[in-house]
Design a protein around this motif. Structure first.
Motif, PDB file in Angstrom:
ATOM      1  N   VAL A 207       0.742  -1.221   0.039  1.00 12.43           N
ATOM      2  CA  VAL A 207       0.185  -0.541  -0.003  1.00 12.43           C
ATOM      3  C   VAL A 207       1.248   1.241  -0.073  1.00 12.43           C
ATOM      4  O   VAL A 207       2.125   1.331   0.525  1.00 12.43           O
ATOM      5  CB  VAL A 207      -1.455   0.002   1.100  1.00 12.43           C
ATOM      6  CG1 VAL A 207      -1.866  -1.015   1.342  1.00 12.43           C
ATOM      7  CG2 VAL A 207       0.007   0.027   2.571  1.00 12.43           C
ATOM      8  N   VAL A 208       0.498   2.335  -0.898  1.00 11.69           N
ATOM      9  CA  VAL A 208       1.078   4.025  -0.684  1.00 11.69           C
ATOM     10  C   VAL A 208       0.491   4.018   0.659  1.00 11.69           C
ATOM     11  O   VAL A 208      -1.163   3.992   0.781  1.00 11.69           O
ATOM     12  CB  VAL A 208       1.142   4.015  -1.708  1.00 11.69           C
ATOM     13  CG1 VAL A 208       1.749   5.775  -2.401  1.00 11.69           C
ATOM     14  CG2 VAL A 208       2.203   2.807  -3.407  1.00 11.69           C
ATOM     15  N   VAL A 209       1.256   4.309   1.286  1.00 11.64           N
ATOM     16  CA  VAL A 209       0.551   5.221   2.555  1.00 11.64           C
ATOM     17  C   VAL A 209       0.785   7.296   1.954  1.00 11.64           C
ATOM     18  O   VAL A 209       1.894   7.900   1.724  1.00 11.64           O
ATOM     19  CB  VAL A 209       0.603   5.321   4.122  1.00 11.64           C
ATOM     20  CG1 VAL A 209       1.029   6.283   5.471  1.00 11.64           C
ATOM     21  CG2 VAL A 209       1.024   3.386   3.898  1.00 11.64           C
ATOM     22  N   ALA A 210      -0.077   8.183   2.845  1.00  8.18           N
ATOM     23  CA  ALA A 210       0.053   9.682   1.999  1.00  8.18           C
ATOM     24  C   ALA A 210       1.149  10.120   3.017  1.00  8.18           C
ATOM     25  O   ALA A 210       1.506   9.496   3.829  1.00  8.18           O
ATOM     26  CB  ALA A 210      -1.493   9.983   2.864  1.00  8.18           C
ATOM     27  N   PRO A 211       1.867  10.556   2.225  1.00 13.28           N
ATOM     28  CA  PRO A 211       3.085  11.241   3.238  1.00 13.28           C
ATOM     29  C   PRO A 211       2.833  12.253   4.322  1.00 13.28           C
ATOM     30  O   PRO A 211       3.788  11.808   5.079  1.00 13.28           O
ATOM     31  CB  PRO A 211       3.402  12.336   2.065  1.00 13.28           C
ATOM     32  CG  PRO A 211       2.405  12.025   0.856  1.00 13.28           C
ATOM     33  CD  PRO A 211       1.294  11.427   0.955  1.00 13.28           C
ATOM     34  N   THR A 258      -9.937  -6.837  -2.040  1.00 14.84           N
ATOM     35  CA  THR A 258      -9.774  -5.602  -2.660  1.00 14.84           C
ATOM     36  C   THR A 258      -9.321  -4.561  -2.139  1.00 14.84           C
ATOM     37  O   THR A 258      -8.765  -4.363  -1.364  1.00 14.84           O
ATOM     38  CB  THR A 258     -11.292  -5.305  -3.259  1.00 14.84           C
ATOM     39  OG1 THR A 258     -12.056  -4.547  -1.938  1.00 14.84           O
ATOM     40  CG2 THR A 258     -12.324  -6.775  -3.509  1.00 14.84           C
ATOM     41  N   ALA A 259      -8.927  -3.483  -3.152  1.00 12.61           N
ATOM     42  CA  ALA A 259      -8.612  -1.884  -2.456  1.00 12.61           C
ATOM     43  C   ALA A 259      -9.325  -1.188  -1.901  1.00 12.61           C
ATOM     44  O   ALA A 259      -9.260  -1.132  -0.746  1.00 12.61           O
ATOM     45  CB  ALA A 259      -8.369  -0.936  -3.921  1.00 12.61           C
ATOM     46  N   GLU A 260     -10.556  -1.284  -1.795  1.00 14.70           N
ATOM     47  CA  GLU A 260     -11.815  -1.035  -0.588  1.00 14.70           C
ATOM     48  C   GLU A 260     -11.718  -1.697   0.744  1.00 14.70           C
ATOM     49  O   GLU A 260     -11.513  -1.167   1.922  1.00 14.70           O
ATOM     50  CB  GLU A 260     -13.128  -1.402  -1.645  1.00 14.70           C
ATOM     51  CG  GLU A 260     -14.099   0.169  -0.987  1.00 14.70           C
ATOM     52  CD  GLU A 260     -12.934   1.151  -1.287  1.00 14.70           C
ATOM     53  OE1 GLU A 260     -12.975   1.801  -0.386  1.00 14.70           O
ATOM     54  OE2 GLU A 260     -12.306   1.494  -2.092  1.00 14.70           O
ATOM     55  N   GLY A 261     -11.669  -3.432   0.551  1.00 16.29           N
ATOM     56  CA  GLY A 261     -11.782  -3.982   1.787  1.00 16.29           C
ATOM     57  C   GLY A 261     -10.318  -3.600   2.656  1.00 16.29           C
ATOM     58  O   GLY A 261     -10.627  -3.226   3.664  1.00 16.29           O
ATOM     59  N   VAL A 262      -8.922  -3.492   1.739  1.00 15.71           N
ATOM     60  CA  VAL A 262      -7.351  -2.929   2.277  1.00 15.71           C
ATOM     61  C   VAL A 262      -7.596  -1.799   3.224  1.00 15.71           C
ATOM     62  O   VAL A 262      -7.366  -1.508   3.772  1.00 15.71           O
ATOM     63  CB  VAL A 262      -6.482  -2.978   1.446  1.00 15.71           C
ATOM     64  CG1 VAL A 262      -5.377  -2.930   2.070  1.00 15.71           C
ATOM     65  CG2 VAL A 262      -6.962  -4.288   0.404  1.00 15.71           C
ATOM     66  N   GLU A 276      -6.091   7.486   4.062  1.00 18.67           N
ATOM     67  CA  GLU A 276      -4.559   7.778   3.931  1.00 18.67           C
ATOM     68  C   GLU A 276      -4.248   6.360   3.051  1.00 18.67           C
ATOM     69  O   GLU A 276      -2.277   6.733   2.860  1.00 18.67           O
ATOM     70  CB  GLU A 276      -4.113   8.253   5.381  1.00 18.67           C
ATOM     71  CG  GLU A 276      -4.508   9.116   5.846  1.00 18.67           C
ATOM     72  CD  GLU A 276      -4.292   9.547   7.348  1.00 18.67           C
ATOM     73  OE1 GLU A 276      -3.345  10.548   7.717  1.00 18.67           O
ATOM     74  OE2 GLU A 276      -4.295   8.770   8.110  1.00 18.67           O
ATOM     75  N   ILE A 277      -4.254   5.557   2.717  1.00 14.04           N
ATOM     76  CA  ILE A 277      -3.716   4.588   1.962  1.00 14.04           C
ATOM     77  C   ILE A 277      -4.191   5.236   0.493  1.00 14.04           C
ATOM     78  O   ILE A 277      -5.236   5.042  -0.126  1.00 14.04           O
ATOM     79  CB  ILE A 277      -5.268   3.211   1.922  1.00 14.04           C
ATOM     80  CG1 ILE A 277      -4.037   2.760   4.197  1.00 14.04           C
ATOM     81  CG2 ILE A 277      -4.134   2.072   0.543  1.00 14.04           C
ATOM     82  CD1 ILE A 277      -3.161   2.921   3.973  1.00 14.04           C
ATOM     83  N   THR A 278      -3.865   5.554  -0.408  1.00 13.89           N
ATOM     84  CA  THR A 278      -3.481   5.981  -1.669  1.00 13.89           C
ATOM     85  C   THR A 278      -3.472   5.378  -2.664  1.00 13.89           C
ATOM     86  O   THR A 278      -4.415   5.687  -3.906  1.00 13.89           O
ATOM     87  CB  THR A 278      -2.546   7.229  -1.594  1.00 13.89           C
ATOM     88  OG1 THR A 278      -0.713   7.360  -1.674  1.00 13.89           O
ATOM     89  CG2 THR A 278      -2.955   8.939  -0.664  1.00 13.89           C
ATOM     90  N   GLU A 279      -2.853   4.191  -2.657  1.00 16.36           N
ATOM     91  CA  GLU A 279      -3.548   3.587  -3.648  1.00 16.36           C
ATOM     92  C   GLU A 279      -2.684   1.651  -2.609  1.00 16.36           C
ATOM     93  O   GLU A 279      -2.157   1.622  -1.607  1.00 16.36           O
ATOM     94  CB  GLU A 279      -1.850   3.888  -4.407  1.00 16.36           C
ATOM     95  CG  GLU A 279      -1.369   3.038  -5.789  1.00 16.36           C
ATOM     96  CD  GLU A 279      -0.708   3.045  -6.974  1.00 16.36           C
ATOM     97  OE1 GLU A 279      -0.489   2.256  -7.637  1.00 16.36           O
ATOM     98  OE2 GLU A 279       0.379   4.101  -6.608  1.00 16.36           O
ATOM     99  N   VAL A 280      -3.921   0.762  -3.230  1.00 14.74           N
ATOM    100  CA  VAL A 280      -3.139  -0.694  -3.106  1.00 14.74           C
ATOM    101  C   VAL A 280      -2.918  -1.361  -4.083  1.00 14.74           C
ATOM    102  O   VAL A 280      -3.526  -1.109  -5.077  1.00 14.74           O
ATOM    103  CB  VAL A 280      -4.343  -0.765  -2.413  1.00 14.74           C
ATOM    104  CG1 VAL A 280      -4.468  -2.591  -2.579  1.00 14.74           C
ATOM    105  CG2 VAL A 280      -5.328  -0.653  -1.913  1.00 14.74           C
ATOM    106  N   VAL A 281      -1.496  -1.031  -4.335  1.00 18.55           N
ATOM    107  CA  VAL A 281      -0.486  -1.739  -5.383  1.00 18.55           C
ATOM    108  C   VAL A 281      -0.593  -3.212  -5.793  1.00 18.55           C
ATOM    109  O   VAL A 281      -1.083  -3.615  -6.782  1.00 18.55           O
ATOM    110  CB  VAL A 281       1.173  -1.417  -4.811  1.00 18.55           C
ATOM    111  CG1 VAL A 281       1.824  -2.000  -6.597  1.00 18.55           C
ATOM    112  CG2 VAL A 281       1.158  -0.214  -5.212  1.00 18.55           C
TER     113      VAL A 281
END
Ligand code: FAD
Length: 496
Positions: A207-211, A258-262, A276-281
């Motif tokens: 996951v990418v976390v907001a800066p 799913t991204a929503e689930g994560v 704050e999870i800006t992306e689920v890779v």
């Protein structure tokens, strides 16, 4: 056909002939392809997917694997891309924002002359695989993507493998590096014996976390709650990328990958907000199992890596054990295919690696059951895999000085050179320490005379291409026979 560069042949026609067909371009397949490429063996590495696996799952490179990478000459590149393991940090308090205890996941040790890489290196598996792929290309090899092996037959001379799109490959040997659900293993009918390590399901995600979110990249963050622990580990190589692992106390829970689930899970079990999870890779669920294939070889087919054994992620053993399986197999295939070693040399792969895999399974299961993620999760030095060896095995002969055949060959910084540099490459190394070397006329054996090195003691030590003492003695009696078994002839060890 170009050496290992069989893409053009396989890509443009329906059949190909190679010495070794490697099924699966995970870390196991990539390392084997690299090893065979540097040995001049024609190999075809096929991957059913259209790209390398995108997730970080196996993210810890143990010291012994770093030694393997030193041999390949790529350790500096991998170290530059990775980082030290960050310290675990337990967050406490009703809002999960109070700093609690800190500890090291892996017991830290000081490097020594004998063991220069003393600690684990953190690098996401996908990042590591990309570096291996780059190195494979530099060696003239390639991965053939979109090539799913669906069946094969073997006869006395070769294996004929069939692919989903009708293509066929005939290879003298097939190596199954196709992961825990190995199609090759299933087609062989080889049983996987083992057990569930833990009935509790797990979710793993990149996951990418907001800066501006409060978690930093200096720690491996841990939250423990009634639903189960969640950890966020910063991954090197990408801005604000973390590996998230969550365990579910409820054995009947169905993780939502799913991204929503994560995002939902993060918001429920950590102080981070969903946005704050800006992306689920990448995300996946799994239930840890510990199991080992009944056989690692059936005729011309070998099983390696997760195809041969699956583990709990506790202790970071799976990827490392996989790399070392093929480090054991690669040189033996090279000696048989290129240097006329007796085919029996290949029997020693299963004989040497099955007991190692069985031990590793036991270690990772014990660690998992003691504490997977929580405050008791510190791993001892056993996970570093430096103590693994083949003493008493079928390819270990003799003893001298302080070492026995089968021992890992320690490093040393001597006036004559650094030992790991002398070992680096596809050759055998004969060390004559405090004694005269015999005349060994084989370009496959590099001979070095050293005045003294206490770690080894006095004697003759033949280091195998995979960095273990294969043969040792005070005189050269038995050396010639050993070299012949390994196909390291022509050689004429003359008695002084
Ligand atoms: C959450 C988690 C954390 C982990 N942490 C660690 C760790 O820190 N350290 C560690 O050492 N290990 C760790 N592991 C284990 C590690 O990920 C595996 O051991 C490793 O990926 C095994 O590599 P492999 O190449 O054998 O198999 P895989 O990586 O599974 O690769 C197999 C490849 O074969 C391909 N394939 C499959 N079938 C076919 C077919 N029919 N034809 C062609 N191609 C095919 C697949 O697409 C895949 O690319 C972890 C695992 C998990 C799940």
């Amino acid at each position: 056909m170009g050496l290992n560069g069989v893409k053009e042949v396989f890509g443009g026609s329906t059949t190909a002939d190679v010495d070794v067909l490697i099924c699966g371009a995970g870390p196991t397949g990539l390392v084997l392809a690299m090893d065979l490429a540097r040995r001049g063996v024609s190999a075809l590495l096929v991957e059913k997917s259209d790209r390398l696996f995108p997730g970080s799952r196996g993210k810890g490179l143990q010291p012994r694997t770093q030694e393997v990478l030193h041999d390949f000459g790529i350790l500096d590149t991998v170290r530059a891309a990775g980082r030290e393991y960050p310290r675990m940090l337990a967050w406490e308090g009703p809002d999960g924002r109070t700093r609690g205890r800190e500890w090291d996941m892996m017991e830290r040790s000081e490097p020594t002359e004998q063991t220069p890489y003393a600690n684990g290196l953190l690098i996401g598996q996908s990042h590591f695989q990309a570096l291996l792929h780059e190195e494979l290309r530099a060696l003239g090899g390639e991965v053939v993507f979109d090539a799913e092996l669906t069946g094969f037959d073997q006869d006395a001379d070769a294996v004929t493998a069939r692919f989903a799109d009708g293509r066929e490959v005939r290879a003298r040997y097939l190596v199954a590096a196709d992961g825990g659900r190995s199609a090759v293993r299933r087609l062989l009918g080889v049983a996987m014996n083992g057990e569930s390590v833990d009935p509790k399901p797990m979710l793993v995600a990149d996951v990418v976390v907001a800066p501006d979110a409060f978690v930093d990249e200096n720690n491996w963050h841990v939250w423990s709650g009634p639903s189960g622990p969640v950890v966020l580990c910063p991954l090197p190589g990408a801005f604000r990328l973390f590996q998230l692992i969550a365990q579910y106390e409820d054995v009947d829970a169905v993780p939502d990958a799913t991204a929503e689930g994560v995002r939902k899970l993060t918001a429920t079990r950590t102080p981070l907000a969903a946005d704050e999870i800006t992306e689920v890779v990448w995300a996946s669920e799994f239930r840890p199992r510990a199991a080992m294939a009944e056989r690692f070889r059936v005729g011309r087919v070998f099983l390696a890596g997760d195809a041969a054994h699956v583990h709990s992620p506790a202790g970071a053993q799976g990827l490392n054990t996989s790399v070392q399986d093929v480090y054991n197999l690669g040189w033996k295939l090279g000696q048989v295919l290129r240097h006329g070693a007796p085919a029996e040399l290949l029997d020693t792969y299963e004989q040497e690696r099955q007991p190692v895999a069985a031990d590793v399974l036991g270690i990772s299961t014990r660690l998992h059951r003691r504490a997977l993620l929580g405050a008791d999760s510190q791993r001892g030095n056993v996970v570093k895999q430096l103590g693994i060896g083949y003493r008493g095995g079928p390819l270990s002969s003799g003893a001298a000085g302080a070492l026995q055949a089968g021992d890992r060959a320690p490093d040393g910084t001597l006036p004559e050179g650094r030992l790991f540099d002398l070992f680096s490459g596809p050759h055998f190394t004969l060390l004559a320490i405090g004694t005269e070397p015999p005349a060994v006329r084989s370009e496959l054996v590099h001979v070095h005379t050293l005045t003294a090195y206490e770690t080894y003691g006095r004697g003759l030590f033949l280091i195998r291409p995979d960095g273990y003492v294969g043969w040792a003695g005070e005189t050269d009696r038995g050396l010639g026979e050993y070299l012949a078994r390994c196909g390291a002839a022509p050689r004429t060890p003359a008695r002084p």
